[in-house]
Design a protein around this motif. Structure first.
Motif, PDB file in Angstrom:
ATOM      1  N   LEU A   1       0.835  -1.200   0.000  1.00 22.28           N
ATOM      2  CA  LEU A   1       0.000   0.000   0.000  1.00 22.28           C
ATOM      3  C   LEU A   1       0.874   1.256   0.000  1.00 22.28           C
ATOM      4  O   LEU A   1       0.603   2.227  -0.720  1.00 22.28           O
ATOM      5  N   ILE A   2       1.926   1.201   0.800  1.00 23.19           N
ATOM      6  CA  ILE A   2       2.830   2.348   0.858  1.00 23.19           C
ATOM      7  C   ILE A   2       3.464   2.591  -0.514  1.00 23.19           C
ATOM      8  O   ILE A   2       3.545   3.730  -0.990  1.00 23.19           O
TER       9      ILE A   2
ATOM     10  N   PRO B   1      -9.506   6.688   5.382  1.00 27.72           N
ATOM     11  CA  PRO B   1      -8.250   6.258   4.764  1.00 27.72           C
ATOM     12  C   PRO B   1      -8.433   6.054   3.267  1.00 27.72           C
ATOM     13  O   PRO B   1      -9.551   5.934   2.771  1.00 27.72           O
ATOM     14  N   THR B   2      -7.311   6.017   2.581  1.00 29.74           N
ATOM     15  CA  THR B   2      -7.379   5.753   1.135  1.00 29.74           C
ATOM     16  C   THR B   2      -7.224   4.267   0.851  1.00 29.74           C
ATOM     17  O   THR B   2      -7.504   3.814  -0.246  1.00 29.74           O
ATOM     18  N   ALA B   3      -6.766   3.552   1.866  1.00 31.47           N
ATOM     19  CA  ALA B   3      -6.555   2.119   1.656  1.00 31.47           C
ATOM     20  C   ALA B   3      -6.726   1.353   2.958  1.00 31.47           C
ATOM     21  O   ALA B   3      -6.540   1.899   4.047  1.00 31.47           O
ATOM     22  N   VAL B   4      -7.068   0.077   2.806  1.00 27.98           N
ATOM     23  CA  VAL B   4      -7.321  -0.764   3.972  1.00 27.98           C
ATOM     24  C   VAL B   4      -6.742  -2.151   3.722  1.00 27.98           C
ATOM     25  O   VAL B   4      -6.767  -2.637   2.593  1.00 27.98           O
TER      26      VAL B   4
ATOM     27  N   ASP C   1     -12.648   4.466  -4.802  1.00 27.59           N
ATOM     28  CA  ASP C   1     -12.816   5.275  -3.600  1.00 27.59           C
ATOM     29  C   ASP C   1     -11.977   4.757  -2.436  1.00 27.59           C
ATOM     30  O   ASP C   1     -11.631   5.482  -1.522  1.00 27.59           O
ATOM     31  N   LEU C   2     -11.723   3.484  -2.483  1.00 26.06           N
ATOM     32  CA  LEU C   2     -10.935   2.885  -1.409  1.00 26.06           C
ATOM     33  C   LEU C   2     -10.156   1.699  -1.960  1.00 26.06           C
ATOM     34  O   LEU C   2     -10.731   0.807  -2.582  1.00 26.06           O
ATOM     35  N   SER C   3      -8.849   1.750  -1.720  1.00 22.69           N
ATOM     36  CA  SER C   3      -8.030   0.593  -2.105  1.00 22.69           C
ATOM     37  C   SER C   3      -8.114  -0.453  -1.001  1.00 22.69           C
ATOM     38  O   SER C   3      -8.304  -0.123   0.170  1.00 22.69           O
ATOM     39  N   LEU C   4      -7.974  -1.701  -1.392  1.00 28.78           N
ATOM     40  CA  LEU C   4      -8.147  -2.773  -0.399  1.00 28.78           C
ATOM     41  C   LEU C   4      -7.217  -3.937  -0.723  1.00 28.78           C
ATOM     42  O   LEU C   4      -7.117  -4.363  -1.874  1.00 28.78           O
TER      43      LEU C   4
ATOM     44  N   PRO D   1       4.143 -15.923   2.892  1.00 34.09           N
ATOM     45  CA  PRO D   1       2.899 -15.553   2.211  1.00 34.09           C
ATOM     46  C   PRO D   1       3.193 -15.207   0.748  1.00 34.09           C
ATOM     47  O   PRO D   1       4.315 -14.844   0.403  1.00 34.09           O
ATOM     48  N   HIS D   2       2.199 -15.351  -0.079  1.00 35.59           N
ATOM     49  CA  HIS D   2       2.278 -14.897  -1.473  1.00 35.59           C
ATOM     50  C   HIS D   2       1.489 -13.620  -1.606  1.00 35.59           C
ATOM     51  O   HIS D   2       0.549 -13.399  -0.868  1.00 35.59           O
ATOM     52  N   PHE D   3       1.834 -12.873  -2.621  1.00 32.34           N
ATOM     53  CA  PHE D   3       0.968 -11.765  -2.981  1.00 32.34           C
ATOM     54  C   PHE D   3       0.314 -12.102  -4.320  1.00 32.34           C
ATOM     55  O   PHE D   3       0.994 -12.480  -5.274  1.00 32.34           O
ATOM     56  N   VAL D   4      -0.992 -12.019  -4.351  1.00 31.18           N
ATOM     57  CA  VAL D   4      -1.702 -12.287  -5.593  1.00 31.18           C
ATOM     58  C   VAL D   4      -2.274 -10.967  -6.081  1.00 31.18           C
ATOM     59  O   VAL D   4      -3.227 -10.443  -5.498  1.00 31.18           O
ATOM     60  N   PRO D   5      -1.683 -10.416  -7.129  1.00 30.55           N
ATOM     61  CA  PRO D   5      -2.081  -9.076  -7.556  1.00 30.55           C
ATOM     62  C   PRO D   5      -3.477  -9.058  -8.157  1.00 30.55           C
ATOM     63  O   PRO D   5      -3.909 -10.007  -8.799  1.00 30.55           O
ATOM     64  N   GLY D   6      -4.166  -7.986  -7.892  1.00 27.86           N
ATOM     65  CA  GLY D   6      -5.474  -7.765  -8.490  1.00 27.86           C
ATOM     66  C   GLY D   6      -5.485  -6.327  -8.975  1.00 27.86           C
ATOM     67  O   GLY D   6      -4.451  -5.813  -9.389  1.00 27.86           O
ATOM     68  N   ALA D   7      -6.623  -5.691  -8.869  1.00 31.31           N
ATOM     69  CA  ALA D   7      -6.680  -4.301  -9.327  1.00 31.31           C
ATOM     70  C   ALA D   7      -7.417  -3.449  -8.307  1.00 31.31           C
ATOM     71  O   ALA D   7      -8.043  -2.448  -8.643  1.00 31.31           O
ATOM     72  N   SER D   8      -7.323  -3.873  -7.062  1.00 35.07           N
ATOM     73  CA  SER D   8      -8.096  -3.161  -6.043  1.00 35.07           C
ATOM     74  C   SER D   8      -7.249  -2.132  -5.287  1.00 35.07           C
ATOM     75  O   SER D   8      -7.716  -1.549  -4.321  1.00 35.07           O
ATOM     76  N   VAL D   9      -6.007  -1.973  -5.733  1.00 37.57           N
ATOM     77  CA  VAL D   9      -5.158  -0.977  -5.081  1.00 37.57           C
ATOM     78  C   VAL D   9      -4.812   0.113  -6.096  1.00 37.57           C
ATOM     79  O   VAL D   9      -4.121  -0.144  -7.086  1.00 37.57           O
ATOM     80  N   ALA D  10      -5.318   1.283  -5.824  1.00 30.56           N
ATOM     81  CA  ALA D  10      -5.076   2.402  -6.754  1.00 30.56           C
ATOM     82  C   ALA D  10      -3.691   2.983  -6.514  1.00 30.56           C
ATOM     83  O   ALA D  10      -3.154   2.917  -5.410  1.00 30.56           O
ATOM     84  N   HIS D  11      -3.146   3.509  -7.558  1.00 32.61           N
ATOM     85  CA  HIS D  11      -1.852   4.163  -7.438  1.00 32.61           C
ATOM     86  C   HIS D  11      -2.098   5.635  -7.164  1.00 32.61           C
ATOM     87  O   HIS D  11      -2.720   6.333  -7.959  1.00 32.61           O
ATOM     88  N   LEU D  12      -1.591   6.077  -6.033  1.00 27.28           N
ATOM     89  CA  LEU D  12      -1.789   7.477  -5.668  1.00 27.28           C
ATOM     90  C   LEU D  12      -0.563   8.288  -6.066  1.00 27.28           C
ATOM     91  O   LEU D  12       0.559   7.845  -5.866  1.00 27.28           O
ATOM     92  N   ASP D  13      -0.802   9.444  -6.590  1.00 30.23           N
ATOM     93  CA  ASP D  13       0.337  10.284  -6.953  1.00 30.23           C
ATOM     94  C   ASP D  13       0.652  11.227  -5.798  1.00 30.23           C
ATOM     95  O   ASP D  13      -0.207  11.575  -5.015  1.00 30.23           O
ATOM     96  N   GLY D  14       1.897  11.656  -5.806  1.00 30.15           N
ATOM     97  CA  GLY D  14       2.340  12.662  -4.854  1.00 30.15           C
ATOM     98  C   GLY D  14       2.256  12.167  -3.453  1.00 30.15           C
ATOM     99  O   GLY D  14       2.331  12.874  -2.511  1.00 30.15           O
TER     100      GLY D  14
END
Lengths: 330, 330
Positions: free
Chosen positions: B165-166, B232-235, B260-263, B317-330
């Motif tokens: 998320l960071i 928050p912007t993400a959870v 509206d919210l990354s997860l 753990p593995h990370f399984v990528p999806g599209a629920s995390v938005a890329h925030l600028d700045g």
DNA sequence: CTCTCGAAAAGAAACGTTTCGCTCTCTCTC
DNA sequence: GAGAGAGAGCGAAACGTTTCTTTTCGAGAG
């Protein structure tokens, strides 16, 4: 660890009396106390293995499944364990993904009965086993295996889905179905088609698919249906896996669930809650099925002399409403 | 059904010789043939129960779980069965949702070992059992139960989610976590917080929840987080159940996943595929965990004299990528 | 042709229960 | 007060294997 002999040493009683006590038969109060005290002191528990050997019953039932990859099947284990635990029986799990002697394994462990989703290659062995111990089939019925069974009313489930869609005004309806080689899917699709026909809807075979009974199969069938010249307004997916596959394909297509395409899923309660909008699904009462199967087995065990005629139990599907079926006017 | 005695009748050999044959020791060719023929004719299989009694080993392992309602736990059964089947062992399932003598039940059936997600009330009994047979813990470690164990790197899993998320530019981050009374959740949350801190993000306790480890708990925590003054912007949701609950709450709120919210979810692969957009999740390798646990148990069985010091295995753990995390600028 | 030695078979005792006959002790009835 | 019958206890035999010990057999050596 310790055995009756140790208790005998501490109490001076005979093995026979000690056995009586541990089998709940009456024993002089004085002796009962002595045994209890000795058992407590030794941390004693009767050895089930020895009991089994002598008594010829193991108080264990085998749960034989084609594989443990399927959620429905795993849930069967859960339901059966719960129901049988209360009756003092244990559950031995056997998976038989490929030909082998899974049934023999269970028999050599002297299971008192078997509850199974019959793996095709085990059917002959199951038939042989059924001559000696009660066998209860679940989910789908194997040809040539005449035993008790607990099954969903699959025709009814298919019909239920069809009726729902029809009631919402849909006329052009697709099916994401499974291959007809397994009775469960054959029936589910048949019920669905019959209900369409009964409502004057001529089945359109390009919309009524029958693919592999997997997520990939569901995706493929769904793509096929969506690509049809005259896309349906609604679709029924005939199993959990097919529902998931279809949802994936739908999402990939860019069409919106409920708005561009109505959908009724199957057996995917968790999924149903997480989609937007929520999925409307037809659900089989998995726990009830397992519980009824256990009940049947217990009945057979309780009365071995009963009429050997197979008893078939049919359970009804539920409808769990969501918001994935649009109401069409006119 | 039939026993060595029947084979003896047909072949004239002694029980000892027949036993030798069935245990793979050498026997005169002539006798071997005779035994095989007789066994074939009788449909004979050695009785496992009698074997167990005499030899003191049952070639069965108990799988003891707190309940069979949890998908992760059911999957443990599947993985263990698979791994042990190949070694010729069977699986006896025991659920222990409430205090009882589940461990005693397994012991009285002479299981050769136990693989368990330790139900709290069974910990003392497990500790006692561990003195006699190998016990392997899985998923979470019970206080005062010093046995081999296979666990997810829960700190790492929490940190992984946080870092993700960071890296996507999120700074205001929430957690839908479980109560800290179970080590698994404590660690997962701790790893998550530590990673935030390490990146200069001061934890905001109104966004970092710790509720019941259930769907309802996830819903509630998520509602709480969404209602915060400065949303928050993400959870990150720290378990399958919490993820599902959070998704439901999110959908109910009208906010849109990913936009509206990354997860980042946990262990909810199926769910992840069905949402729109797909969920990014951290996943624990359930089958690997089960397989490693089985492996540990087999190692202990193979070498009972080994160093009794508990061996702890950690899996990543593995990370399984999806599209629920938005890329925030700045 | 006997002696020795090793491999394989045989005999018998376990493993921890249940169960089948008995015997023993009461109590109840006539 | 004797005989019957119920209730409880006992000794021993099973259940189907494995395993310890002893016996048998045959081949090779001297």
């Amino acid at each position: 660890m310790s055995s009756y002999k140790d208790i005998q040493r501490l109490t001076g009683l005979s093995l026979a009396t000690i056995s009586k006590y541990f089998n709940g038969r009456t024993v002089l109060d004085e002796n009962r106390r002595a045994i209890e005290e000795a058992a407590e002191q030794l941390g004693f528990r009767p050895n089930t293995i020895a009991r089994n050997l002598r008594s010829g019953r193991s108080r264990t039932v085998g749960v034989l499944l084609p594989a443990l990859t399927n959620n429905f099947h795993l849930t069967i284990i859960a339901g059966v364990e719960k129901a049988l635990h209360d009756a003092g029986l244990s559950v031995l799990v056997a998976a038989s993904p490929e030909p082998g002697d899974a049934v023999g394994l269970l028999m050599s462990r002297m299971v008192d009965g078997i509850i199974t989703v019959p793996p095709p290659h085990d059917v002959p062995a199951l038939a042989a086993a059924a001559a000696g111990i009660p066998v209860v089939q679940v989910d789908w019925q194997a040809d040539g295996l005449a035993t008790d069974g607990v099954f969903l009313d699959n025709r009814g489930a298919g019909a239920l889905a069809a009726r729902l869609l029809i009631d919402h005004g849909h006329r052009r309806i697709g099916l994401v179905g499974g291959t007809p080689d397994v009775s469960t899917h054959r029936e589910r699709s048949a019920g669905f088609r019959a209900e369409l026909a009964a409502n004057g809807i001529t089945p359109d075979d390009t919309l009524l698919t029958a693919g592999a009974w997997t997520v990939a199969g569901g995706q493929e069938s769904m793509r096929h249906v969506l690509a049809a010249r005259d896309r349906p307004t609604a679709v029924f997916c005939a199993s959990h896996e097919l529902t998931l596959g279809a949802l994936i394909a739908l999402n990939d297509s860019g069409l919106r669930l409920g708005r561009d395409l109505s959908l009724v899923g199957f057996d995917a309660r968790e999924l149903a809650m997480a989609t937007l909008p929520r999925l409307s699904i037809v659900e089989q009462p998995t726990h009830e099925i397992a519980a009824r199967a256990a009940e049947r087995l217990l009945a057979r065990l309780a009365d071995p002399g009963a009429d050997p005629e197979p008893v078939l139990v049919t359970v009804d599907p539920h409808f769990v409403p969501g918001a994935s079926v649009a109401h069409l006017d006119g």
